[in-house]
Design a protein around this motif. Structure first.
Motif, PDB file in Angstrom:
ATOM      1  N   SER A   1      -4.406   1.576  11.903  1.00  0.00           N
ATOM      2  CA  SER A   1      -3.154   1.632  11.146  1.00  0.00           C
ATOM      3  C   SER A   1      -3.286   0.738   9.923  1.00  0.00           C
ATOM      4  O   SER A   1      -4.119  -0.162   9.879  1.00  0.00           O
ATOM      5  N   GLY A   2      -2.456   1.023   8.934  1.00  0.00           N
ATOM      6  CA  GLY A   2      -2.475   0.217   7.726  1.00  0.00           C
ATOM      7  C   GLY A   2      -1.536   0.775   6.683  1.00  0.00           C
ATOM      8  O   GLY A   2      -0.926   1.827   6.859  1.00  0.00           O
ATOM      9  N   ARG A   3      -1.444   0.043   5.576  1.00  0.00           N
ATOM     10  CA  ARG A   3      -0.574   0.465   4.485  1.00  0.00           C
ATOM     11  C   ARG A   3      -1.330   1.374   3.531  1.00  0.00           C
ATOM     12  O   ARG A   3      -2.490   1.134   3.218  1.00  0.00           O
ATOM     13  N   ALA A   4      -0.621   2.376   3.073  1.00  0.00           N
ATOM     14  CA  ALA A   4      -1.181   3.281   2.074  1.00  0.00           C
ATOM     15  C   ALA A   4      -0.990   2.663   0.689  1.00  0.00           C
ATOM     16  O   ALA A   4      -0.128   1.812   0.484  1.00  0.00           O
ATOM     17  N   VAL A   5      -1.814   3.118  -0.260  1.00  0.00           N
ATOM     18  CA  VAL A   5      -1.772   2.614  -1.630  1.00  0.00           C
ATOM     19  C   VAL A   5      -1.155   3.682  -2.515  1.00  0.00           C
ATOM     20  O   VAL A   5      -1.518   4.861  -2.430  1.00  0.00           O
ATOM     21  N   LEU A   6      -0.244   3.269  -3.399  1.00  0.00           N
ATOM     22  CA  LEU A   6       0.424   4.202  -4.298  1.00  0.00           C
ATOM     23  C   LEU A   6      -0.560   4.731  -5.332  1.00  0.00           C
ATOM     24  O   LEU A   6      -1.289   3.970  -5.961  1.00  0.00           O
ATOM     25  N   GLY A   7      -0.569   6.053  -5.503  1.00  0.00           N
ATOM     26  CA  GLY A   7      -1.455   6.695  -6.467  1.00  0.00           C
ATOM     27  C   GLY A   7      -0.907   6.616  -7.878  1.00  0.00           C
ATOM     28  O   GLY A   7       0.211   6.170  -8.123  1.00  0.00           O
ATOM     29  N   TRP A   8      -1.690   7.096  -8.817  1.00  0.00           N
ATOM     30  CA  TRP A   8      -1.341   7.010 -10.242  1.00  0.00           C
ATOM     31  C   TRP A   8      -0.097   7.799 -10.611  1.00  0.00           C
ATOM     32  O   TRP A   8       0.583   7.484 -11.571  1.00  0.00           O
ATOM     33  N   ASN A   9       0.245   8.845  -9.835  1.00  0.00           N
ATOM     34  CA  ASN A   9       1.403   9.670 -10.188  1.00  0.00           C
ATOM     35  C   ASN A   9       2.731   9.089  -9.698  1.00  0.00           C
ATOM     36  O   ASN A   9       3.799   9.613  -9.996  1.00  0.00           O
ATOM     37  N   GLY A  10       2.703   8.013  -8.919  1.00  0.00           N
ATOM     38  CA  GLY A  10       3.920   7.357  -8.468  1.00  0.00           C
ATOM     39  C   GLY A  10       4.617   8.040  -7.311  1.00  0.00           C
ATOM     40  O   GLY A  10       5.693   7.600  -6.903  1.00  0.00           O
ATOM     41  N   VAL A  11       4.026   9.088  -6.768  1.00  0.00           N
ATOM     42  CA  VAL A  11       4.640   9.838  -5.664  1.00  0.00           C
ATOM     43  C   VAL A  11       3.703   9.910  -4.459  1.00  0.00           C
ATOM     44  O   VAL A  11       4.138   9.803  -3.322  1.00  0.00           O
ATOM     45  N   ASP A  12       2.407  10.082  -4.707  1.00  0.00           N
ATOM     46  CA  ASP A  12       1.419  10.207  -3.624  1.00  0.00           C
ATOM     47  C   ASP A  12       0.908   8.830  -3.198  1.00  0.00           C
ATOM     48  O   ASP A  12       0.570   7.991  -4.037  1.00  0.00           O
ATOM     49  N   TRP A  13       0.851   8.641  -1.894  1.00  0.00           N
ATOM     50  CA  TRP A  13       0.327   7.419  -1.301  1.00  0.00           C
ATOM     51  C   TRP A  13      -0.957   7.778  -0.579  1.00  0.00           C
ATOM     52  O   TRP A  13      -1.021   8.783   0.132  1.00  0.00           O
ATOM     53  N   HIS A  14      -2.010   6.959  -0.726  1.00  0.00           N
ATOM     54  CA  HIS A  14      -3.334   7.257  -0.181  1.00  0.00           C
ATOM     55  C   HIS A  14      -3.734   6.208   0.857  1.00  0.00           C
ATOM     56  O   HIS A  14      -3.598   5.012   0.623  1.00  0.00           O
ATOM     57  N   TYR A  15      -4.251   6.726   1.993  1.00  0.00           N
ATOM     58  CA  TYR A  15      -4.762   5.856   3.057  1.00  0.00           C
ATOM     59  C   TYR A  15      -6.140   6.356   3.459  1.00  0.00           C
ATOM     60  O   TYR A  15      -6.309   7.512   3.824  1.00  0.00           O
TER      61      TYR A  15
END
Length: 179
Positions: free
Chosen positions: A135-149
């Motif tokens: 488990s962990g926190r996702a990182v916000l992508g460049w578009n401000g809507v998609d989060w990446h893990y």
């Protein structure tokens, strides 16, 4: 309701006169209206639920107003006749929305939206036996809507559990079954 224009008598008067008339100012205009009293009807179940949600949203907004940075953020979003507290209550009333969860190779991509902003997205990977493998926190992508893990492994038969949270602490949970 009447809007008063250029009346020297009512220019500085605000409040209730007797039990019949209320004078107040809204957006720079002086307004006269009949005094409203409490409703005599018993509230419906839906109204009681809405009142409870508003009470909770108000309490969350009051807590957030203690942080000067958060207060400044909400104040920057306020329109005419609104303030930072109004915006905080509006944000605290609604949870963020998880629109989609996609798998791109070994990465979990979460599309999450909120009227104001999503504060964080947490991702849990659960195997077929129901054990959380990571488990962990996702990182916000460049578009401000998609989060990446970035996941180390996505076990077949397991699932991905995503939790999106907004600034006031309201959250939404969504799952994706792995095949």
């Amino acid at each position: 309701m009447a809007i008063v224009k250029d009346n020297i008598l009512l220019q500085f008067v605000r409040g209730t006169l007797g039990k019949q008339l209320t004078i107040y100012e809204r957006n720079g205009q002086i307004i006269m209206a009949t005094k409203r009293g409490p409703s005599r009807k018993k509230p419906t179940q839906k109204q009681l639920e809405a009142r409870e949600r508003m009470t909770i949203a108000s309490a969350r907004a009051q807590r957030m107003m203690a942080d000067p940075e958060v207060k400044a953020y909400y104040a920057s979003l306020a329109g005419p006749g609104q303030n930072a507290y109004n915006m905080a209550v509006k944000d605290a009333y609604r949870s963020p929305e998880i629109q989609s969860i996609r798998l791109e190779k070994d990465e979990v991509v979460v599309t999450a939206k909120n009227e104001f902003r999503v504060a964080e997205v947490e991702v849990k990977v659960v195997d077929a036996d129901g054990v959380v493998t990571e488990s962990g926190r996702a990182v916000l992508g460049w578009n401000g809507v998609d989060w990446h893990y970035k996941a180390t492994a996505l076990p077949a038969g397991g699932k991905v559990i995503v939790e999106a949270e907004n600034l006031p602490g309201r959250y939404t949970v969504k799952e994706l079954l792995l095949t």
